[in-house]
Design a protein around this motif. Structure first.
Motif, PDB file in Angstrom:
ATOM      1  N   GLN A   1       6.584 -18.634 -53.391  1.00 18.34           N
ATOM      2  CA  GLN A   1       7.182 -19.328 -52.241  1.00 18.34           C
ATOM      3  C   GLN A   1       6.620 -20.734 -52.098  1.00 18.34           C
ATOM      4  OE1 GLN A   1      10.085 -17.445 -51.665  1.00 18.34           O
ATOM      5  NE2 GLN A   1      10.033 -19.260 -50.369  1.00 18.34           N
ATOM      6  N   GLY A   2       5.352 -20.897 -52.488  1.00 17.43           N
ATOM      7  CA  GLY A   2       4.747 -22.226 -52.448  1.00 17.43           C
ATOM      8  C   GLY A   2       5.487 -23.195 -53.369  1.00 17.43           C
ATOM      9  N   ILE A   3       5.873 -22.698 -54.544  1.00 14.30           N
ATOM     10  CA  ILE A   3       6.614 -23.548 -55.496  1.00 14.30           C
ATOM     11  C   ILE A   3       7.973 -23.925 -54.903  1.00 14.30           C
ATOM     12  CG2 ILE A   3       7.683 -23.611 -57.784  1.00 14.30           C
ATOM     13  CD1 ILE A   3       5.396 -21.656 -58.676  1.00 14.30           C
ATOM     14  N   VAL A   4       8.650 -22.925 -54.355  1.00 14.51           N
ATOM     15  CA  VAL A   4       9.964 -23.176 -53.733  1.00 14.51           C
ATOM     16  C   VAL A   4       9.826 -24.250 -52.655  1.00 14.51           C
ATOM     17  CG1 VAL A   4      11.806 -22.152 -52.323  1.00 14.51           C
ATOM     18  CG2 VAL A   4      10.780 -20.833 -54.222  1.00 14.51           C
ATOM     19  N   ALA A   5       8.814 -24.088 -51.809  1.00 10.79           N
ATOM     20  CA  ALA A   5       8.611 -25.044 -50.707  1.00 10.79           C
ATOM     21  C   ALA A   5       8.225 -26.426 -51.242  1.00 10.79           C
ATOM     22  CB  ALA A   5       7.533 -24.512 -49.759  1.00 10.79           C
TER      23      ALA A   5
END
Ligand code: G3I
Length: 318
Positions: free
Chosen positions: A310-314
């Motif tokens: 999710q960090g990458i997506v964000a």
């Protein structure tokens, strides 16, 4: 769910990718994720294009491992990063022995680079032509190449690669140059001097082997410092390790750290993409190298996504 490569493309980047390695290609559950070209639009062979694998003895080339990864990229419609032509490590002893004078070593580098780069001509988006030339204090690494040829080995390798595949982007790749540091300054000075001398160079790879909670400050500005010199940049080997055991707090910090790194690339126009140094903890290089550390990847040992995903997506702003 939308894949990371699809997200990266939708945000104007060229790719989101992963390293992989030949032993893993028989793991069906792993391959189901790797083969998903909405998740990974680019792959890098973790070992099989290195000198010890491709030219284990002088003039005798072996391609089985490298071909397998190149063919996989082709089959999946994924970009390929070549890794690498000239590096002090995983160098066969016939090269590292120091038995050759400058003229002979020049010809050995030319033959190696041009044979390797020619083999995948037309297929490779970018080549790490020179890997890890500097020590952390910004001095040159005194390996066989530098000891025999001084800094000239860099242009010898870049020129041979350019001649072998004019369309491939030629990179120099290193770690601990992601934030401002003596080593990063040394790399910027090298870019300037190569550009001044009209040596072919298209990009700088910032590896990105980080520790949770200890990211360097000033990533985005430092990426811009490189692109201002007329090269593109890429995060080429991202992973963010922690001291085990993983806790919820560490995994949450890791999520933030992945977001910070990806956001820095996203913010800089000349940062073309992000590659993680394999996507799962199952095949990460970290535990064998740093005792007591691990969990560096966005997917866990069981191929489940961690908060880092999710960090990458964000980070891409999605
Ligand atoms: O090839 C031998 C094989 O014959 C033997 O049976 C086996 C048993 O241990 O070892 C094999 O060699 C290993 C090699 O990977 C291939 O699997 C080495 O021991 C091992 O040290 C080597 O590690 C690689 C490391 O580079 C070596 O420096 C990692 O997989 C690879 O992920 C790592 O990648 C580097 C990048 O190329 C450059 N930047 C840093 C990054 C992380 O170290």
């Amino acid at each position: 769910a939308t894949g990371l490569h699809t997200i990266a493309k939708s945000k104007g980047k060229l790719y989101f990718g992963s390293a992989t390695d030949n032993p893993e290609l028989t793991d069906a559950a792993y391959m189901a994720i790797l083969n998903d070209n909405t998740m990974f639009g680019q792959i890098t062979p973790g070992n099989s294009m290195k000198w010890d694998a491709t030219e284990p003895s002088r003039g005798s080339f072996s391609w089985s491992g490298a071909d397998a990864i190149a063919n996989l990229a082709k089959k999946n419609g994924q970009l390929l990063r070549g890794h690498n032509c000239v590096w002090y490590s995983q160098l066969p002893s016939w090269v590292s022995s120091g038995n050759f004078n400058a003229a002979t070593l020049t010809s050995i580098i030319q033959t190696h680079c041009s044979t390797l780069v020619s083999r995948y001509k037309g297929q490779v988006y970018s080549w790490d032509v020179v890997n890890e030339p500097f020590n952390d204090d910004g001095t040159w690494r005194t390996d066989v190449f530098f000891n025999t040829l001084g800094t000239d080995y860099v242009s010898i390798a870049l020129q041979a690669a350019r001649a072998a595949d004019p369309a491939a982007k030629l990179y120099i790749n290193d770690y601990n140059i992601e934030g401002p540091s003596a080593k990063s300054t040394a790399m910027q000075n090298l870019v300037k001097s190569l550009k001044q001398a009209n040596v072919p160079l298209d990009g700088i790879g910032l590896q990105g082997h980080f520790i949770v909670g200890e990211l360097p400050q000033g990533l985005e500005d430092n990426l811009r410092a490189f692109t201002a010199l007329g090269v593109e940049v890429a995060i080429t080997e991202l992973d963010i390790r922690m001291t085990l055991p993983a806790t919820a707090a560490l995994l949450a910090q890791q999520q933030k750290d992945y977001q910070t790194v990806v956001a820095a690339c996203q913010a800089v126009e000349g940062c073309v993409g992000v590659t993680i140094w394999d996507f799962t903890d199952k095949y990460s290089w970290v535990p064998q190298t740093f005792s007591g550390q691990g969990e560096a990847c966005p997917w866990d040992q069981n191929l489940q996504r961690k908060p880092a995903f999710q960090g990458i997506v964000a980070g891409f702003g999605a």
